[in-house]
Scaffold this active site. Structure first.
Site, PDB file in Angstrom:
ATOM      1  N   GLU A 242       0.810  -1.221   0.000  1.00 41.99           N
ATOM      2  CA  GLU A 242       0.000   0.000   0.000  1.00 41.99           C
ATOM      3  C   GLU A 242       0.845   1.273   0.000  1.00 41.99           C
ATOM      4  O   GLU A 242       1.657   1.504   0.902  1.00 41.99           O
ATOM      5  CB  GLU A 242      -0.943   0.017   1.195  1.00 41.99           C
ATOM      6  CG  GLU A 242      -1.878   1.223   1.189  1.00 41.99           C
ATOM      7  CD  GLU A 242      -3.007   1.141   2.198  1.00 41.99           C
ATOM      8  OE1 GLU A 242      -3.833   2.064   2.231  1.00 41.99           O
ATOM      9  OE2 GLU A 242      -3.056   0.154   2.963  1.00 41.99           O
ATOM     10  N   LYS A 260      -8.827  -0.752   0.623  1.00 39.68           N
ATOM     11  CA  LYS A 260      -9.897  -1.219   1.510  1.00 39.68           C
ATOM     12  C   LYS A 260     -10.688  -2.257   0.739  1.00 39.68           C
ATOM     13  O   LYS A 260     -11.207  -1.988  -0.348  1.00 39.68           O
ATOM     14  CB  LYS A 260     -10.827  -0.090   1.948  1.00 39.68           C
ATOM     15  CG  LYS A 260     -10.201   0.964   2.836  1.00 39.68           C
ATOM     16  CD  LYS A 260      -9.474   0.428   4.036  1.00 39.68           C
ATOM     17  CE  LYS A 260     -10.356  -0.258   5.047  1.00 39.68           C
ATOM     18  NZ  LYS A 260      -9.521  -0.781   6.176  1.00 39.68           N
TER      19      LYS A 260
END
Length: 443
Positions: A242, A260
């Site tokens: 990420e 997410k």
């Protein structure tokens, strides 16, 4: 005995630079050859178009808890690797908290005069030396060349699992109970989402080394932001996919890519494709992702030119060796006078691992978790051109030497929303910790 690191809160800024192009070498092999050098750090990209960086022997180290103000000093604006621990950013919402126990303070900075830059697309290895004058820059360049030459014969072989055990610090039932509590808080209007984590801990076998974990993660599980950093009796190994922030000082472009939504990889191509498609169509996961996209838009807007913040990509599937992720991209143009310190201060801790609203989510997290330490903080690099790249420290284990053994702690979490199922969230967390579990213990 590990040599003492040069603690210097305000080093003189670099004013000179020297470079030399060297024959290409595998950055992981070079990092393996430097694994025992003082302050050794490896920032490894898995992409053919990315860059990796390997360095050692910092000329200055700073540790403390004054936010990101130190990065605004001239001596800390280039050639810096930094780690911002989660709790340093959360404390404004949670109030005083006990130390996390992993040894990482709120902010750690190390400046590297001698380092190696690997441009993967061009297969180009560049030794870089920086200094306060031409003589010190050339001396640093000679050290960087020596780093590459000394590591040329190193073998980055995959070692056996180095850990004695990988033990959960809390039960499955307690995690499900935490999820139910957060769902109830959401139902009462207290917040919209919170990322709730579990922790595992243990110790490496005698003679085991954190870099062994890095080697095992790189063998078939390499991520976009692989990293291993050792400072004294602390070490960090990260396999994060990420991106938290990038900032190009030349163009002013800011970018963040929050993750997410997660599904485990399937056992065969058909089931694997089904898992990815289920994630792509999941209303729950898309809502979870969108909430964090809105949060990150708000964070970037605090330091961006008015009207420049935009969503470039929404709900893209990103496939990794053990999981599928739902990823979005938000960008903006930095306002005049904004630098890396301002960007980090505006957006830290990352919204994807806190929740929405961010401040209330951090309070709820503190009610269910002990301090996180380095996990879900940010590891960042500011290069010679003052470009910032910061990853979110998920898929990360922190290590501390104690009584002759490296002891570790690793966490994984899930975003809890109004329609979260406690057991499904537990299974998502288990999928996220899988790569670290296998790298540490082989289980």
């Amino acid at each position: 005995m590990t040599p003492a690191l040069p603690i210097d809160p305000d080093p003189a800024p670099f004013a000179a630079k020297a470079e030399a192009v060297l024959p290409w070498r595998d950055p992981l092999a070079v990092a393996a050859g430097l694994r025992d050098a003082p302050g050794a750090v490896a920032l490894l990209s898995d992409g053919a178009a990315g860059r990796s960086h390997v360095a050692a022997e910092p000329d200055a180290v700073w540790e403390g808890g004054e936010g990101f103000a130190s990065l605004a000093r001239p001596g800390w604006r280039q050639g810096v690797v930094g780690l911002a621990a989660y709790d340093g950013g959360a404390r404004a919402a949670t109030g005083p908290r006990p130390p996390a126990g992993d040894g990482w303070p709120d902010l750690t900075l190390a400046r590297y005069p001698a380092r190696l830059r690997f441009d993967h697309a061009e297969q180009r290895l560049t030794a870089v030396g920086r200094g306060v004058d031409a003589a010190s820059a050339h001396a640093a360049l000679e050290r960087a060349v020596a780093f590459a030459e000394a590591a040329a014969a190193a073998a980055a072989t995959t070692p056996a699992p180095p850990a004695r055990a990988f033990v959960a610090e809390s039960s499955d039932a307690s995690y499900r109970a935490a999820v139910r509590d957060v769902v109830a808080r959401i139902g009462s209007g207290e917040l919209f989402q919170a990322n709730i984590a579990r922790a595992w801990s243990g110790a490496l076998n005698p003679g085991g080394d954190p870099f062994d974990v890095m080697l095992r993660l790189q063998a078939g599980r390499a991520s976009a932001f692989g990293a291993c950093w050792r400072l004294g009796d602390r070490s960090l190994v990260s396999n994060s996919p990420e991106l938290f922030l990038t900032y190009d000082a030349a163009t002013g472009r800011i970018e963040t890519r929050p993750i997410k939504g997660t599904r485990p990889r399937g056992a065969d191509p058909i089931s694997d494709a089904r898992e990815a498609e289920t994630l792509r169509l999941s209303a729950k996961d898309r809502a979870e992702n969108l909430m964090i996209v809105d949060l990150m838009r708000n964070d970037l807007a605090r330091v961006a030119q008015p009207g420049s913040v935009r969503v470039d990509r929404l709900f893209e599937i990103e496939t990794l060796p053990t999981v599928h992720h739902l990823v979005s991209t938000v960008s903006g143009r930095a306002a005049p006078g904004v630098d890396a310190a301002d960007l980090l201060a505006a957006a830290f801790p990352p919204g994807s691992i806190t929740g929405a609203p961010k401040r209330q989510a951090m309070k709820v997290i503190a009610a269910h978790e002990p301090p996180r330490g380095a996990w879900c903080g940010a590891l960042f690099h500011i290069d010679d051109d003052r470009r910032l790249t910061a990853s979110v420290l998920i898929r990360t284990a922190s290590f501390r030497m104690s009584q002759g053994l490296w002891r570790f702690r690793a966490l994984a979490g899930a975003g809890i929303t109004a329609d979260s199922d406690p057991e499904a969230e537990r299974l998502e967390v288990d999928a996220k910790i899988r790569a670290l579990r296998e790298a540490l213990s082989g289980a």
